[in-house]
Write a protein that holds these residues in place. Structure first.
Motif, mmCIF file in Angstrom:
data_model
loop_
_atom_site.group_PDB
_atom_site.id
_atom_site.type_symbol
_atom_site.label_atom_id
_atom_site.label_comp_id
_atom_site.label_asym_id
_atom_site.label_seq_id
_atom_site.Cartn_x
_atom_site.Cartn_y
_atom_site.Cartn_z
ATOM 1 N N ALA A 1 -38.231 32.934 5.906
ATOM 2 C CA ALA A 1 -39.440 32.142 5.279
ATOM 3 C C ALA A 1 -39.826 33.192 3.993
ATOM 4 O O ALA A 1 -40.052 32.467 2.747
ATOM 5 N N SER B 1 -37.055 32.411 1.249
ATOM 6 C CA SER B 1 -36.823 31.227 0.809
ATOM 7 C C SER B 1 -37.651 30.591 -0.592
ATOM 8 O O SER B 1 -38.249 31.393 -0.964
ATOM 9 N N GLY C 1 -41.272 31.471 -1.437
ATOM 10 C CA GLY C 1 -41.792 32.532 -0.319
ATOM 11 C C GLY C 1 -42.381 33.434 -0.878
ATOM 12 O O GLY C 1 -42.245 33.717 -2.360
#
Length: 318
Positions: A146, A149, A152
């Motif tokens: 996460a 990404s 993120g």
């Protein structure tokens, strides 16, 4: 002439073993009794599965039908007809060459900082060691995915600095670096070992070198590093072996596919795909034995090279 057969004591008449020998034999029996759970575990959970895996590596086995003997076909196909095998080997080699030096460098740097007596140093040591306990977990790998990404934490932070790179896990040229960063973040275990090694460096050597005019960098390169070479060797061997077995991070970050574009297809992940996705367990067993052989050869080469750069206390110059 005296008959020696008559004068030689019979087996029944042989003197009993001395009490010390009897106690030694009894002690050996007790030792084997206490070792029996470990011996049984090693035979059932290690030696037995390894022998079964070696046999399956010469078979075509899909987990459902009986194994069919194919000889060296799995190994031949692996070397000559499987391009993804060579790609996974190349990705893993890059991962090892990047992650191991970075992880050991961070561990040594933090160990040097924490080697000084200061208030709250125990808390700092625990805090830096904690990632090693959590780093291999699926939950941390999910958080890592996460963070790296698109949109993120890392992407937002770099964008604020004017670096619009996008999500690392979504781009083949950057995806592997997320795994390298995850491995480097887990530097706590080698850090603790480096700390133990630093405690063994005599303070008198540093004081004498300082009196002779040696600066901090000179004392580090001429005293600390040579005295730490056995610890460096130990950490190096452990981390190389662990890096070749890295799986959880690559599996979670890439959702088990090794993407994007196989950029995170580490060797253990590809082995998993062949065994539990394609149901070619014989082929996966062959891959496992090739990995074992490669790691054994690399470890042997590291130990052989240690003769030139590892120094032990009290050892004369070579």
């Amino acid at each position: 002439m005296v008959d020696t057969a008559l004068t030689r004591p019979s087996r029944a008449q042989a003197p009993p073993p001395p009490p010390r020998a009897r106690r030694a034999r009894a002690g050996q029996g007790i030792a084997y009794l206490f070792l029996s759970p470990w011996i049984a575990g090693a035979a059932l959970l290690t030696i037995g599965p390894m022998a079964a895996s070696l046999y399956l590596s010469f078979t075509d086995y899909n987990l459902f039908d009986p194994p069919e003997w194919v000889g060296l076909d799995n190994y031949t196909t692996m070397v000559t007809g499987d391009q993804r095998f060579w790609h996974a080997a190349g990705v893993t080699t890059r991962y090892v060459l990047l992650s191991v030096p970075l992880k050991l460098g961070l561990a040594l740097a933090v160990a040097l900082l924490l080697n000084r007596s200061r208030r709250g140093v125990g808390l700092y040591r625990s805090a830096f060691y904690a990632p090693s306990l959590l780093g291999a977990s699926v939950s941390v790998a999910l958080v890592w995915r996460a963070m790296f990404s698109t949109g993120g934490t890392v992407d937002e932070a770099l964008s604020a600095l004017g670096l619009d790179l996008g999500g690392w896990v979504d781009q083949p040229q950057y995806a592997l670096y997320t795994l390298v960063a995850l491995a480097a973040w887990q530097f706590g275990a080698p850090m603790v070992i480096f700390l133990a090694g630093l405690k063994q460096v005599p303070r008198e050597l540093h004081e004498a070198a300082a009196i002779d005019g040696a600066g901090p960098l000179r004392r580090f390169t001429a005293i600390t590093v040579p005295m730490l070479t056995p610890v460096i060797l130990f950490n190096l061997v452990l981390e190389v072996i662990n890096a070749f077995q890295a799986f959880t991070g690559a599996f979670v970050v890439s959702s088990g596919r090794g993407g994007p574009s196989d950029s995170t297809l580490l060797y253990p992940l590809y082995l998993y795909q062949r065994g539990f996705t394609d149901f070619r367990m014989g082929y996966a067993s062959a891959m496992a034995w090739v990995l074992l052989a490669v790691v054994a050869v690399i470890t042997a080469l590291v130990f052989r090279s240690a003769r030139r750069w590892v120094f032990y206390a009290g050892e004369e110059g070579r």
